[in-house]
Every structure is written in structure tokens, then in C-alpha cells.
Write a protein that holds these residues in place. Structure first.
Motif, PDB file in Angstrom:
ATOM      1  N   PRO A   2       0.775  -1.331   0.016  1.00 43.36           N
ATOM      2  CA  PRO A   2       0.020   0.083   0.014  1.00 43.36           C
ATOM      3  C   PRO A   2       0.810   1.185  -0.089  1.00 43.36           C
ATOM      4  N   ASP A   3       2.120   1.078   0.444  1.00 41.53           N
ATOM      5  CA  ASP A   3       2.922   2.406   0.603  1.00 41.53           C
ATOM      6  C   ASP A   3       3.869   2.626  -0.341  1.00 41.53           C
ATOM      7  N   TYR A   4       3.884   1.826  -1.469  1.00 43.13           N
ATOM      8  CA  TYR A   4       4.671   1.904  -2.754  1.00 43.13           C
ATOM      9  C   TYR A   4       4.439   2.955  -3.506  1.00 43.13           C
ATOM     10  N   PRO A   5       5.497   3.856  -3.963  1.00 48.06           N
ATOM     11  CA  PRO A   5       5.129   5.068  -4.874  1.00 48.06           C
ATOM     12  C   PRO A   5       4.083   4.911  -5.872  1.00 48.06           C
ATOM     13  N   GLN A   6       4.456   3.705  -6.737  1.00 48.17           N
ATOM     14  CA  GLN A   6       3.357   3.534  -7.692  1.00 48.17           C
ATOM     15  C   GLN A   6       2.145   3.449  -7.408  1.00 48.17           C
ATOM     16  N   THR A   7       1.862   2.658  -6.117  1.00 48.27           N
ATOM     17  CA  THR A   7       0.582   2.470  -5.576  1.00 48.27           C
ATOM     18  C   THR A   7      -0.225   3.868  -5.271  1.00 48.27           C
TER      19      THR A   7
END
Length: 300
Positions: free
Chosen positions: A101-106
Motif C-alpha cells: 500500500p505504501d509503494y510510490p506507484q501504488t
């Protein structure tokens, strides 16, 4: 564009259409074409890239997800919001599963979905998406990151659309400070932020401050981005609205006509941004008592 086309043709000939290098070049060319307003060719390229990437690299590969993101952007730019929403929802589901949930693309997928939902008038559904993405961006990327500023801008625009102007102004001023400190006065993000703040100030009745900001942003956009860039046209349309409010109808007409003619040529007659420019131009004509031309414009 010419260089990317030459590179793509060479890679297709030497390494094949399904090589990751070819897919990356396809995406780069699609981005160039998108910025030039060649939406049909861009969409065709992105759909081909998704199909090839899915077969060659798998439906959850980074390349497949990037092409899905780009396709969603193409659909959004054509005001095909329901189709864009479907693309961004699918992308967000996969991104959460693959990257977390915290990945930049997400976070980018979440913000793009919120934009698409907002464009369809579902503000209550869009707001928690924006707020979740903004909170995660502050935590993961930091409070001064440009993506954090961009998400603040998006939330501010939503709040302004709902009439929550004091909240919107606060967010836009905070975001503008980030852009200025990190990327400087001439960055497109800074100019967009200036224009957004000017829009809120206009809605609050601070017309002269709004005009000053909008003129500064527009002058720099013309110099940095060019006269046909969508951000430039948005600022032109906004400045025309300010001038109409101030009673400067002749200048408003000139600026609105320029924006309308470019949008008509690049986006087509039914695009919401073209219709926005038409509305501004028609209003300026009517206020100048050019009723016949205004009436013909709206009839056509």
C-alpha cells in the motif's frame, strides 16, 4: 518524436516487438504523442504494449503496470472517465498486491483513481482516496517531496469544488511553498500550483490577487511550456474568467478565443476543456454586447 520513432523501429527490427527494451521505448513514444495531443495513436500504442507485456512478462510485471498507468492517463485526457476509472482500479488492485500500500506507484494509482472519480462528480468517494494517498506520501516520501505537493494540489482542487475554500487555499499555499523551495519558479508544478491558488482566491472574491498570480503563471507557462500546452490553456481560460469578473471584456474575449481555437483543434469540439473555453468566450462576447456572435457560437 522523430528520434523515438526511429529507435522503436530499429528495436522492433533487431530485438523484436516483445523485448522489454522495445516496450520501454513504446511507452516513451506514447508519452511524447500524448503531450502532443495524438490520443488515438497513443492509445493504440499503449494497448499493444499492455498486450505484449502481459504475454511476455506477466500481468503483474512493472512494465505491464506502467503501460496500464499510461493508458489510464490517455483515457483521462480524452475525458473517457469511466474507462479510465476501470483501468486505474485494476491497476491499484494489482499494485497493492504486488508492491504493497505504501509503494510510490501504488500511491500514484490511488491518486489517479481519485482524480477520475472526482471528474465524474463523486466527491465524497474521491476525498478519502486523496487523503489516504497524501498521508502515505508524507510518511513514505516526506513532506517536501514533489509527489506530496501534487497530492496536496489534487485534494485542494476537490475541496474547492465542494466550496471548502479556506481549506483549499491553505493546502494550495502549502503546496506552492514546497514547489518553490524544491523545484523553483519555472517548474510546471510550481506554475500549476500558482494557477490553482489563483482559482481559489477568485472563488473567495480576492480578484486582484488572483489576477496577479494568474498573469505571472501564464507568462511563465508561455515561455517555458509553449502556447499550446494544456497547462497554458487552462491558465488562459482562468485569466479570461478573472477579466470577465473585472469587466475587462475585450481582453477576456481575446484570451478566451485563443484558448478555444487551440483546444478545438487539439481536443475536439466535445471535450470538456473545449466546452469550458467556449463558455468563457461566449460570456465575454455577450458582456461586450456582441450578442449575434455569442448566439452563433453557442448554436454551432
Amino acid at each position: 518524436e522523430k528520434l523515438e520513432r526511429q529507435t522503436l523501429a530499429k528495436e522492433r527490427r533487431i530485438v523484436g516487438t516483445d523485448d522489454p527494451l522495445t516496450l520501454e521505448t513504446t511507452d516513451r513514444l506514447a508519452v511524447v504523442l500524448l503531450h502532443q495531443g495524438h490520443y488515438d495513436e497513443t492509445e493504440k500504442l499503449e494497448r499493444e504494449a499492455i498486450e505484449v507485456a502481459t504475454q511476455k512478462l506477466g500481468p503483474e510485471s512493472a512494465q505491464t503496470l506502467q503501460s496500464m498507468q499510461d493508458l489510464g492517463g490517455v483515457l483521462w485526457n480524452q475525458a473517457r472517465y469511466a474507462e479510465a476509472e476501470q483501468e486505474f482500479r485494476q491497476l491499484l488492485d494489482v499494485a497493492r498486491r504486488v508492491w504493497g500500500p505504501d509503494y510510490p506507484q501504488t500511491l500514484a494509482a490511488m491518486s489517479n483513481l481519485a482524480l477520475t472519480v472526482q471528474a465524474q462528480g463523486r466527491f465524497a468517494e474521491a476525498e478519502p482516496l486523496y487523503r489516504d494517498a497524501l498521508a502515505a506520501s508524507r510518511r513514505v516520501l516526506g513532506p517536501e517531496h514533489y509527489n506530496t505537493a501534487l497530492m496536496m494540489e489534487n485534494l485542494g482542487e476537490l475541496l474547492a469544488s465542494e466550496g471548502r475554500l479556506a481549506e483549499a487555499e491553505k493546502l494550495h499555499r502549502e503546496a506552492l511553498g514546497i514547489w518553490l523551495r524544491t523545484l523553483g519558479h519555472d517548474h510546471p508544478g510550481t506554475l500549476m500550483s500558482q494557477a490553482n491558488l489563483a482559482d481559489v482566491l477568485l472563488k473567495e472574491g480576492h480578484v486582484h490577487e488572483a489576477e496577479k498570480l494568474q498573469r505571472e503563471a501564464l507568462a511563465t507557462q508561455v515561455r517555458v511550456l509553449g502556447t499550446e500546452h494544456r497547462d497554458t490553456l487552462t491558465s488562459q481560460s482562468s485569466l479570461a474568467e478573472i477579466l470577465i469578473r473585472e469587466g475587462h471584456y475585450a481582453e477576456a474575449e481575446k484570451i478566451a478565443r485563443e484558448a478555444f481555437e487551440v483546444r478545438l483543434r487539439t481536443l475536439g469540439p466535445q471535450h470538456p476543456e473545449t466546452l469550458d473555453s467556449l463558455q468563457r468566450l461566449g460570456t465575454a462576447l455577450a458582456r461586450s454586447q456582441h450578442y449575434a456572435e455569442a448566439s452563433k457560437l453557442f448554436r454551432d
